[in-house]
Design a protein around this motif. Structure first.
Motif, short mmCIF file in Angstrom:
data_model
loop_
_atom_site.label_atom_id
_atom_site.label_comp_id
_atom_site.label_asym_id
_atom_site.label_seq_id
_atom_site.Cartn_x
_atom_site.Cartn_y
_atom_site.Cartn_z
N GLY A 178 18.65 26.20 -21.09
CA GLY A 178 19.22 25.74 -19.82
C GLY A 178 19.97 24.44 -19.93
N ARG A 179 19.84 23.64 -18.90
CA ARG A 179 20.67 22.44 -18.73
C ARG A 179 20.36 21.36 -19.75
N ALA A 180 21.39 20.91 -20.42
CA ALA A 180 21.38 19.71 -21.25
C ALA A 180 22.58 18.91 -20.78
N ALA A 181 22.34 17.74 -20.27
CA ALA A 181 23.40 17.01 -19.58
C ALA A 181 23.29 15.52 -19.85
N VAL A 182 24.14 14.77 -19.20
CA VAL A 182 24.10 13.32 -19.24
C VAL A 182 23.64 12.83 -17.87
N ASP A 183 22.63 11.98 -17.87
CA ASP A 183 22.18 11.32 -16.65
C ASP A 183 22.62 9.86 -16.71
N LEU A 184 23.27 9.41 -15.66
CA LEU A 184 23.67 8.01 -15.55
C LEU A 184 22.79 7.37 -14.48
N TYR A 185 21.85 6.52 -14.93
CA TYR A 185 20.92 5.86 -14.03
C TYR A 185 21.45 4.50 -13.62
N GLY A 186 21.42 4.23 -12.32
CA GLY A 186 21.81 2.92 -11.82
C GLY A 186 20.86 1.85 -12.33
N GLU A 187 21.41 0.75 -12.77
CA GLU A 187 20.59 -0.32 -13.31
C GLU A 187 20.08 -1.29 -12.25
N GLN A 188 20.56 -1.17 -11.02
CA GLN A 188 20.08 -2.01 -9.94
C GLN A 188 18.92 -1.29 -9.25
N ILE A 189 17.71 -1.57 -9.70
CA ILE A 189 16.52 -0.91 -9.18
C ILE A 189 16.37 -1.24 -7.69
N GLY A 190 16.15 -0.21 -6.89
CA GLY A 190 15.97 -0.38 -5.46
C GLY A 190 17.25 -0.21 -4.66
N ALA A 191 18.40 -0.18 -5.33
CA ALA A 191 19.68 -0.06 -4.63
C ALA A 191 19.96 1.39 -4.26
N ARG A 192 20.73 1.55 -3.18
CA ARG A 192 21.22 2.87 -2.82
C ARG A 192 22.23 3.29 -3.90
N LEU A 193 22.38 4.57 -4.13
CA LEU A 193 23.30 5.06 -5.15
C LEU A 193 24.72 4.54 -4.88
N GLU A 194 25.12 4.49 -3.64
CA GLU A 194 26.47 4.03 -3.33
C GLU A 194 26.65 2.52 -3.55
N ASP A 195 25.56 1.78 -3.75
CA ASP A 195 25.64 0.34 -3.99
C ASP A 195 25.47 -0.04 -5.46
N VAL A 196 25.15 0.92 -6.30
CA VAL A 196 24.95 0.64 -7.73
C VAL A 196 26.30 0.29 -8.37
N THR A 197 26.28 -0.72 -9.24
CA THR A 197 27.52 -1.16 -9.89
C THR A 197 27.54 -0.90 -11.38
N THR A 198 26.38 -0.76 -12.03
CA THR A 198 26.34 -0.45 -13.46
C THR A 198 25.32 0.64 -13.72
N PHE A 199 25.59 1.44 -14.74
CA PHE A 199 24.75 2.59 -15.07
C PHE A 199 24.39 2.57 -16.55
N ALA A 200 23.24 3.15 -16.88
CA ALA A 200 22.82 3.36 -18.27
C ALA A 200 22.79 4.87 -18.50
N ARG A 201 23.22 5.29 -19.69
CA ARG A 201 23.35 6.71 -20.00
C ARG A 201 22.12 7.22 -20.75
N TYR A 202 21.61 8.38 -20.33
CA TYR A 202 20.44 9.02 -20.94
C TYR A 202 20.68 10.52 -21.06
N LEU A 203 19.92 11.15 -21.93
CA LEU A 203 19.88 12.60 -21.99
C LEU A 203 19.29 13.12 -20.70
N GLY A 204 19.88 14.18 -20.14
CA GLY A 204 19.38 14.74 -18.90
C GLY A 204 19.19 16.24 -19.00
N GLY A 205 18.60 16.78 -17.95
CA GLY A 205 18.32 18.20 -17.87
C GLY A 205 16.87 18.46 -18.21
N SER A 206 16.16 19.12 -17.32
CA SER A 206 14.74 19.40 -17.57
C SER A 206 14.49 20.14 -18.88
#
Length: 176
Positions: free
Chosen positions: A61-89
């Motif tokens: 199944g899914r193997a993807a890229v997850d981009l996690y916002g680095e501003q913990i607690g922020a709404r997704l629309e307020d995030v300004t920087t992201f860290a890249r990780y392996l994604g997909g269950s």
């Protein structure tokens, strides 16, 4: 696995705890870690990414890229920087199985582009057999943007329209 929190190399740990929890110091520095055990039991043919012993599990199944916002607690629309990780269950499950010493393989498609190569590298680095991952020249690797609002709230936005893993077909299965 070994009782220590560590900086994540993939989304496997990222999904279970916010980064601030993962950065806690090790509880002991003298015992053998799961990573040491994984290095000793990988059993990989480095040339082609295949296992040198029978597989214990195949994740499909899914193997993807997850981009996690680095501003913990922020709404997704307020995030300004992201860290890249392996994604997909399925991809994260394959990594988890490999970390536990199982011979795990991934059966999926990723785009023949930078994110697809990131996924392949992340899986292979973790000891997952990637011989059944197909590079799709027509489609892109799936992408998800996520923020970490709290320990239980992870707002996300998927980009999966016509993505590579959605084109997985019976013809992609090696029946050997």
């Amino acid at each position: 696995i070994d009782g220590r929190a560590r900086e994540p190399e993939t989304g496997f740990y990222q999904r279970t705890a916010p980064p601030s929890v993962e950065r806690r110091a090790a509880s002991s520095s003298t015992h053998v870690t799961a990573g040491d055990q994984r290095e000793a039991t990988r059993g990989k043919n480095v040339k082609d990414g295949t296992a040198s012993r029978p597989l214990d599990v195949i994740c499909i199944g899914r193997a993807a890229v997850d981009l996690y916002g680095e501003q913990i607690g922020a709404r997704l629309e307020d995030v300004t920087t992201f860290a890249r990780y392996l994604g997909g269950s399925p991809a994260n499950t394959a990594v988890g199985c490999a970390r536990l010493g199982l011979q795990a393989a991934m059966l999926t498609r990723v785009g023949d582009e930078q994110n697809g190569r990131f996924v392949l590298d992340a899986l292979q680095r973790e000891g997952v057999d990637i011989s059944q991952v197909r590079l799709d020249p027509e489609r892109l690797t799936a992408l998800a943007f996520l923020s970490i609002r709290s320990r239980t709230e992870f707002p996300l936005l998927f980009y999966r329209d016509q993505c590579a893993d959605m084109a997985l077909d019976v013809e992609d299965v090696d029946k050997r």
